[in-house]
Design an enzyme around this catalytic site. Structure first.
Site, PDB file in Angstrom:
ATOM      1  N   HIS A  27       0.801  -1.236   0.000  1.00  0.00           N
ATOM      2  CA  HIS A  27       0.000   0.000   0.000  1.00  0.00           C
ATOM      3  C   HIS A  27       0.825   1.274   0.000  1.00  0.00           C
ATOM      4  CE1 HIS A  27      -3.966  -1.888   0.856  1.00  0.00           C
ATOM      5  NE2 HIS A  27      -3.221  -2.785   1.484  1.00  0.00           N
ATOM      6  N   LYS A  81      -8.192  14.211   4.503  1.00  0.00           N
ATOM      7  CA  LYS A  81      -7.367  13.003   4.505  1.00  0.00           C
ATOM      8  C   LYS A  81      -6.288  13.191   5.563  1.00  0.00           C
ATOM      9  CE  LYS A  81      -6.482  13.810   0.013  1.00  0.00           C
ATOM     10  NZ  LYS A  81      -6.816  12.531  -0.572  1.00  0.00           N
ATOM     11  N   ARG A  82      -5.538  12.120   5.860  1.00  0.00           N
ATOM     12  CA  ARG A  82      -4.421  12.276   6.790  1.00  0.00           C
ATOM     13  C   ARG A  82      -3.512  13.411   6.318  1.00  0.00           C
ATOM     14  NH1 ARG A  82      -3.760   8.410  11.106  1.00  0.00           N
ATOM     15  NH2 ARG A  82      -1.739   9.403  11.375  1.00  0.00           N
ATOM     16  N   LYS A  88       0.889  14.457   0.500  1.00  0.00           N
ATOM     17  CA  LYS A  88      -0.485  14.750   0.071  1.00  0.00           C
ATOM     18  C   LYS A  88      -0.670  16.239  -0.236  1.00  0.00           C
ATOM     19  CE  LYS A  88      -2.380  10.906   2.837  1.00  0.00           C
ATOM     20  NZ  LYS A  88      -3.035   9.996   1.876  1.00  0.00           N
ATOM     21  N   THR A 127      -8.603   6.652  -1.944  1.00  0.00           N
ATOM     22  CA  THR A 127      -9.957   6.115  -2.077  1.00  0.00           C
ATOM     23  C   THR A 127     -10.997   7.216  -1.864  1.00  0.00           C
ATOM     24  OG1 THR A 127      -9.609   5.285   0.169  1.00  0.00           O
ATOM     25  CG2 THR A 127      -9.594   3.669  -1.604  1.00  0.00           C
ATOM     26  N   LYS A 151     -14.779   8.339  -3.651  1.00  0.00           N
ATOM     27  CA  LYS A 151     -15.987   8.685  -2.888  1.00  0.00           C
ATOM     28  C   LYS A 151     -16.534  10.030  -3.353  1.00  0.00           C
ATOM     29  CE  LYS A 151     -14.055   6.020   0.861  1.00  0.00           C
ATOM     30  NZ  LYS A 151     -13.123   6.056   1.999  1.00  0.00           N
TER      31      LYS A 151
HETATM   32  C1  26V Z   1       2.556   2.091   8.040  1.00  0.00           C
HETATM   33  C2  26V Z   1       2.790   2.090   9.372  1.00  0.00           C
HETATM   34  C3  26V Z   1       4.175   2.091   9.811  1.00  0.00           C
HETATM   35  C4  26V Z   1       4.314   1.643  11.239  1.00  0.00           C
HETATM   36  C5  26V Z   1       3.338   2.332  12.126  1.00  0.00           C
HETATM   37  C6  26V Z   1       1.922   2.062  11.742  1.00  0.00           C
HETATM   38  C7  26V Z   1       1.724   2.083  10.276  1.00  0.00           C
HETATM   39  C8  26V Z   1       0.450   2.081   9.791  1.00  0.00           C
HETATM   40  C9  26V Z   1       0.232   2.086   8.440  1.00  0.00           C
HETATM   41  C10 26V Z   1       1.284   2.100   7.564  1.00  0.00           C
HETATM   42  C11 26V Z   1       1.099   2.040   6.082  1.00  0.00           C
HETATM   43  C12 26V Z   1       0.114   2.949   5.597  1.00  0.00           C
HETATM   44  C13 26V Z   1      -0.068   2.691   4.149  1.00  0.00           C
HETATM   45  C14 26V Z   1      -1.351   3.232   3.689  1.00  0.00           C
HETATM   46  O1  26V Z   1      -2.247   3.551   4.454  1.00  0.00           O
HETATM   47  N1  26V Z   1      -1.485   3.322   2.410  1.00  0.00           N
HETATM   48  C15 26V Z   1      -2.687   3.821   1.796  1.00  0.00           C
HETATM   49  O2  26V Z   1      -3.449   2.706   1.407  1.00  0.00           O
HETATM   50  C16 26V Z   1      -4.647   3.074   0.774  1.00  0.00           C
HETATM   51  C17 26V Z   1      -5.410   1.817   0.487  1.00  0.00           C
HETATM   52  O3  26V Z   1      -4.740   1.056  -0.450  1.00  0.00           O
HETATM   53  C18 26V Z   1      -4.344   3.878  -0.471  1.00  0.00           C
HETATM   54  O4  26V Z   1      -5.560   4.295  -1.037  1.00  0.00           O
HETATM   55  C19 26V Z   1      -3.501   5.096  -0.142  1.00  0.00           C
HETATM   56  O5  26V Z   1      -3.120   5.759  -1.315  1.00  0.00           O
HETATM   57  C20 26V Z   1      -2.275   4.666   0.623  1.00  0.00           C
HETATM   58  O6  26V Z   1      -1.553   5.789   1.078  1.00  0.00           O
END
Ligand code: 26V
Length: 816
Positions: A362, A554-555, A560, A662, A666
């Site tokens: 992701h 968004k975050r 972004k 996503t 929406k």
């Molecule tokens: C990484 C980490 C690193 C350690 C701490 C906790 C944590 C939590 C999440 C992540 C990875 C986040 C990746 C993510 O959210 N990607 C998003 O995924 C969406 C669904 O596929 C996508 O639409 C977004 O573009 C993408 O940024």
């Protein structure tokens, strides 16, 4: 008289009776003295009963048919509220509303009492929740596995413009949707050492003597599909100590020591990690990952052995999808369970593992790619570290046997990173241990092949594949926007609800009907008025619902580029002040989003948004033309209010960085027009909708890549060439928006010139021009609303049902 109304009346009466029974016997209140929360619980329990009937039928059917099961392993499920979701999918929403009106209880008011289940950070967690709903809708036998965090994502307060994190307490009033399965318990072990022993036949066997063991207890939530199609289970694990109290210690007078072990065990499921872009690297995070993976694998192997005499057909009966690398320790854990516990030969176990597991990536952001230090792994999971070394050794040997000796290649594909302290690369582990590795949009998948996994891709050219994300229309259209949904049903017939992928396109000709466009604009205005009220209530800011609602929610992350949007806001502000008489399109800039608690730059961007809002909103020269709003505590429920009210959707990430996005889908579904870069799924949106109905701007991912390689991000030349950009930066840098602390943004602005990593300056002029095109179209309402209707009409492909059908067909082999 027809039968229909009678049957319906009977349903209403039955639901009312059910709610009253729950109120009395489950909640223990009589209607006279019930608080709203009591009603919420009673209604939820009554709805849950309906699900349980379907649930048991469905479960029996899967057993009978010995259907292949899909296991979706995810550290995050960003669910939101469930009351309307459940009622609506069960076809009970109107019935429940009527039943409650008869009791003088307003269902809409009750709906707002439910806390969001915020067991996720953002896109990745919400995708998991959409997928669960789609799998139930499509009749796929699916189990979601995750952690039942006691505290979900923090609540965001904004105090004096700064984000403050507050503890989230979604379980305070209990959770009516879940079933505790006190009997479904697995031991999960950590630490200790590994001993080599020899069995009767002289075979060496590894025995793990752990230092610590906790229990994983299952909590099940039924997930009902559209029209009750089928009901799957989301099984979340809670960590408990082996013993509630260390009695010996307690009796010896060590009262604190007696509970310390309990606290240490239970901390595993205490709280969701609130960062989504920088690797946490902390021991507790790895404990969480291993905890839920081990419990889930033990559970699914036990289920398999209940139905099958052997594990040798595991891959035929089970598909396990890893949502990012967070569950990727599953590769080593499955090997451990198969080899050490079930005594399969290594090669057989490896083949089964690869055939069963699949991995979704992701993000390509280097700082978000998970690695764990070898030292920590050895201490916490000594047997797994051995297994990882073995996998790596076999892998490297196989390459050498193929004649691959190039040191750079071997270094790139190794599971161990050597140059940064020794670390295990979880992405490479997930890649090797899976038969499928997928990206989440066309561009993202292409970049996976050419960047992070370039070398592995050459070795396994079939493995990487694309599954462009989608969203569930049930929550994001039917529940979030009933007036628009009614319009669609009137125009296209009720079949649009069952198969929007097929029927939504038939809306295209309506884009040319002035009356339809007008009604479309009317329903938008209705949502905008509701949002304007919410803004008034929460922030005391008055916004004009007739103005263009320009939205970025968004975050908060540098890639972004909320900063780019803020620079445009200031540029617009300055331009309006310079020429207030010009025919400006009145706008409300709406922002929302959380920053990771430790992400200082993101928090500063929130402060900047609030600083700009204060100055702009209090300046009489721009009154009526520009307002700026930062809505605190963005979550699923707030998204459901904001998205239907948006005219313009901001999807402006630096090309190559947003894996998919996503919210872009929406917004498009509700007919907002997108201003965006050619990034993530914006590219597919462009193909579906047509570039002429979007506002595309900016550097392409290839151009971004070239700038990165050259080391020159071009900020100074962009600033030199743009008086507008220069004015904006000077104003922010000089303290126009921060008179109380004029130097607040000096660092932020100055850092752009040498190192504008996300190309905010380089893209500024193109963004400004695209915004002028937005204004122009806004001044031509017939064309604006034509494009809006076409956006809705052409969004069918982004249903997560389509995405899930692709996973089921091409990865899981789970289509009936
Ligand atoms: C990484 C980490 C690193 C350690 C701490 C906790 C944590 C939590 C999440 C992540 C990875 C986040 C990746 C993510 O959210 N990607 C998003 O995924 C969406 C669904 O596929 C996508 O639409 C977004 O573009 C993408 O940024």
């Amino acid at each position: 008289m027809s039968q229909e109304p009678l049957a319906r009346d009977a349903q209403v009466a039955a639901f009312r009776t059910a709610v009253l029974e729950k109120l009395t016997y489950a909640v223990g209140k009589d209607p006279e003295h019930a608080f709203d929360h009591d009603w919420f619980e009673a209604i939820a329990l009554a709805a849950r009963d309906h699900m349980v009937d379907h649930w048991m039928d469905h479960t029996r059917q899967i057993y009978r048919k010995s259907q292949k099961r899909v296991y979706y392993l995810s550290l995050e499920f960003l669910i939101g509220r469930l009351l309307y979701d459940s009622l609506s999918n069960l076809g009970l929403l109107d019935i429940a509303r009527e039943a409650m009106t008869g009791l003088d209880v307003d269902l809409e008011r009750i709906r707002l009492l439910e806390p969001d289940a915020a067991l996720g950070n953002g896109g990745l967690g919400r995708l998991a929740a959409c997928f669960m709903e789609s799998m139930s809708t499509l009749g796929i036998a699916a189990h979601g596995y995750g952690i039942r965090y006691e505290h979900g994502l923090f609540r965001q307060a904004v105090v004096d413009g700064w984000q403050q994190e507050q503890t989230e307490n979604w379980l305070d009033f209990g959770n009516p949707w879940e079933f505790e399965r006190a009997e479904v318990i697995y031991p999960i072990s950590f630490g200790g050492s590994v001993e080599t022993r020899h069995d009767e036949s002289g075979q060496p066997r590894q025995v793990w003597w752990p230092a610590e063991t906790v229990r994983a207890v299952a909590y099940d939530t039924p997930v009902v599909g559209w029209r009750g199609a089928s009901v799957n289970t989301l099984r979340l694990w809670r960590a408990r100590a082996l013993e509630e109290l260390h009695l010996e210690r307690f009796n010896a007078g060590d009262h604190l020591g007696a509970v310390a072990e309990v606290a240490r065990a239970e901390s595993i499921s205490r709280v969701l990690y609130p960062a989504d872009s920088t690797e946490a690297g902390q021991e507790l995070r790895l404990r969480q990952e291993y905890f839920f993976v081990s419990a889930s694998l033990q559970d699914l192997l036990r289920r398999h052995l209940n139905m099958n005499p052997t594990l040798l057909n595991l891959h035929e009966k089970a598909a396990i999808q890893l949502n990012d690398t967070h569950p990727s320790i599953a590769v080593a854990e499955l090997m451990r369970l198969l080899v050490d516990q079930h005594e399969l030969p290594w090669d057989t176990a490896w083949q089964l593992t690869v055939d069963t597991l699949a991995y979704t990536n992701h993000t390509l952001l280097p700082e978000a790619l998970e690695t764990w230090s070898v030292g920590l792994m050895e201490r916490m999971l000594p047997r797994h570290m051995q297994i990882i070394y073995l996998i790596n050794a076999f892998h490297i040997d196989a390459l050498r046997a193929k004649g691959i000796h190039d040191f750079d290649v071997l270094r790139a594909v190794s599971l161990i990173e050597e140059d940064n302290g020794r670390r295990v690369r979880m992405g490479n582990l997930a890649f090797l241990g899976s038969h499928s590795v997928n990206g989440v949009s066309g561009l993202h998948t292409k970049l996976m092949r050419s960047t992070v996994f370039a070398e592995l891709h050459k070795l396994y050219p079939e493995r990487i594949n694309n599954k462009t994300n989608g969203i569930t229309f049930r929550r994001w259209l039917y529940q979030a926007n009933p007036p628009l949904t009614r319009m669609l049903v009137e125009a296209l017939g009720p079949e649009v609800l069952d198969d929007p992928e097929k029927h939504l396109r038939r809306l295209e000709p309506f884009a040319d009907k002035p009356a339809f466009r007008k009604a479309f604009a009317q329903q938008r205005l209705h949502s905008k008025k509701a949002l304007a009220n919410l803004i008034q209530e929460r922030l005391g800011i008055t916004v004009d619902p007739e103005a263009m609602f320009d939205v970025q929610v968004k975050r908060i992350h540098e890639y972004k580029r909320q900063l780019l949007n803020l620079l445009h806001t200031v540029a617009l502000y300055q331009a309006i002040r310079a020429e207030p008489g010009t025919h400006w399109a009145p706008r409300v800039k709406i922002f929302a989003g959380k920053a990771a608690a430790s992400y200082h730059q993101a928090k500063l961007i929130i402060k900047l948004a609030n600083d700009i809002a204060r100055v702009v909103n209090n300046d009489p020269t721009v009154r009526g033309l520009l307002k700026v709003v930062f809505l605190p505590n963005y979550n699923v429920s707030l998204a459901e209010s904001i998205i239907p009210a948006a005219d313009l959707s901001e999807q402006i990430s630096t090309a190559g960085y947003e894996a998919s996005g996503t919210s872009n889908m929406k917004f498009g579904l509700h007919g907002a027009l997108t201003i965006g870069t050619l990034d993530g799924a914006n590219v597919e949106m462009c193909e579906q909708v047509g570039a002429e109905h979007m506002f595309i701007f900016g550097l392409t991912s290839q151009q971004v890549e070239a700038r990165k390689r050259s080391g020159d991000f071009g900020a100074s030349s962009a600033i030199g060439a743009s008086y507008r950009l220069n004015d904006v930066l000077q104003a922010i840098r000089g303290g126009v928006f921060s008179p109380d602390d004029p130097a607040r943004y000096v660092g932020l602005i100055d850092s752009l010139v040498p190192y504008d990593r996300f190309l905010v300056c380089a893209d500024f002029d193109a963004y400004w021009e695209a915004q002028r095109r937005v204004e122009e179209l806004w001044h031509d309402p017939q064309q604006w609303w034509r494009s809006a209707v076409l956006n809705t009409a052409r969004m069918g492909w982004f249903s997560s049902d389509r995405t899930i059908r692709e996973y089921a067909g091409e990865i899981w082999n789970a289509l009936e």
